[in-house]
Each structure stands twice: as structure tokens, then as C-alpha cells.
Design an enzyme around this catalytic site. Structure first.
Site, PDB file in Angstrom:
ATOM      1  N   TYR A  88       5.153  -1.557  -0.595  1.00  0.00           N
ATOM      2  CA  TYR A  88       3.721  -1.530  -0.284  1.00  0.00           C
ATOM      3  C   TYR A  88       3.408  -0.565   0.858  1.00  0.00           C
ATOM      4  CZ  TYR A  88       3.688  -5.466  -3.422  1.00  0.00           C
ATOM      5  OH  TYR A  88       3.847  -6.265  -4.527  1.00  0.00           O
ATOM      6  N   ASN A 146       2.253   2.437   0.311  1.00  0.00           N
ATOM      7  CA  ASN A 146       1.287   3.408  -0.217  1.00  0.00           C
ATOM      8  C   ASN A 146      -0.036   3.301   0.524  1.00  0.00           C
ATOM      9  OD1 ASN A 146       3.040   3.983  -2.589  1.00  0.00           O
ATOM     10  ND2 ASN A 146       2.574   1.854  -3.039  1.00  0.00           N
ATOM     11  N   ARG A 181      -3.271  -4.051  -6.576  1.00  0.00           N
ATOM     12  CA  ARG A 181      -2.304  -3.083  -7.096  1.00  0.00           C
ATOM     13  C   ARG A 181      -2.843  -2.233  -8.245  1.00  0.00           C
ATOM     14  NH1 ARG A 181       2.024  -4.441 -10.951  1.00  0.00           N
ATOM     15  NH2 ARG A 181       3.361  -2.633 -11.087  1.00  0.00           N
ATOM     16  N   HIS A 210     -15.379  16.768   1.657  1.00  0.00           N
ATOM     17  CA  HIS A 210     -15.812  15.457   2.137  1.00  0.00           C
ATOM     18  C   HIS A 210     -15.801  14.445   1.000  1.00  0.00           C
ATOM     19  CE1 HIS A 210     -19.216  12.695   3.593  1.00  0.00           C
ATOM     20  NE2 HIS A 210     -18.083  12.316   4.143  1.00  0.00           N
TER      21      HIS A 210
END
Length: 141
Positions: free
Chosen positions: A131, A133, A109, A22
């Protein structure tokens, strides 16, 4: 091979997801991401895109319900497209697979890079969209 596990989920990826606890995070990195310099635990996802991994992972991976943002994206730098098209694909996948309304955070970023260094693992994909990710935070069952 096992029944019901998508072929995109390698034994290594399944092991990593089962080891995670977790609050642990996993990065789904596009093809431009500097994965090798940001983690010692890299999963080779070459030949596949981030959306394919997201769809398969969320069949097994509970997102964290105890945080405001269990999913994080890399915010584009000034001058780049503000809302990359692939983000809508991610939102659609998450809505279809989640049992609760998931809020998505956009991280600058350099902050995204730093956060990814602390992630449990990075999946290095061949995703070509910029972008693309994202970070997933594991929840509980």
C-alpha cells in the site's frame, strides 16, 4: 546533468512533470502495482522507493491548492494493516515540503486502479512496502 536536480529525477520524469498541467495526476507505484496494464506512459523508477521519488518530486512539483485532497493513497483491503507504516513517512515528507496543510485522501483499491488509468503518467518503482502507492495532483505556481 544539471545543477540542483536530484539524480533520481530522470530526464524523462522531468519532461513529464513539465508537460503536466493544473489538475493532471501522476502515480507513484510500488513494486506490486500493475503499472504496465494501467498506463501507456510509464517511467522506470526501478531500484528506488516511492518515498525517494516523493521527496525529489516535491522539490519541483506544486500540489493542487484548489482541491481538498491533492494527495491520494490506496486504502488497504479488509484484513490488511489499516495504516501502513510508510504512510507516516509520506506525511512527514509532505509536511516538510509543502507551503500549505495538505490533506490526504484514502481511495478504495479498485477505485485507485481506475483513477490511475486516467493519470498523466505512472512511475513504476521497486518499493516493497504494501500500500505504498500514491497519486499527486499538480497545482499551479
Amino acid at each position: 546533468m544539471l545543477k540542483g536536480i536530484p539524480p533520481i529525477i530522470s530526464p524523462e520524469l522531468m519532461k513529464v512533470m513539465m508537460e503536466m498541467g493544473h489538475g493532471d495526476e501522476i502515480v507513484l507505484a510500488d513494486g506490486n502495482y500493475p503499472a504496465a496494464s494501467h498506463s501507456n506512459r510509464i517511467i522506470n523508477g526501478h531500484g528506488h522507493g516511492v518515498a525517494d521519488f516523493l521527496r525529489a518530486i516535491l522539490e519541483f512539483f506544486p500540489l493542487d491548492t484548489y482541491v481538498t485532497f491533492p494527495v491520494m493513497l490506496m486504502n488497504p483491503v479488509q484484513g490488511d494493516e489499516k495504516n501502513p507504516v510508510i504512510w507516516q513517512t509520506y506525511e512527514d515528507i509532505i509536511k516538510k515540503t509543502s507551503d500549505f496543510p495538505v490533506q490526504i485522501e484514502k481511495i478504495e483499491r479498485m477505485d485507485f486502479y481506475e483513477r490511475s488509468k486516467a493519470a498523466y503518467a505512472i512511475i513504476a518503482t521497486s518499493e516493497r512496502a504494501q500500500y505504498a502507492n500514491l497519486i499527486l495532483k499538480k497545482g499551479v505556481l
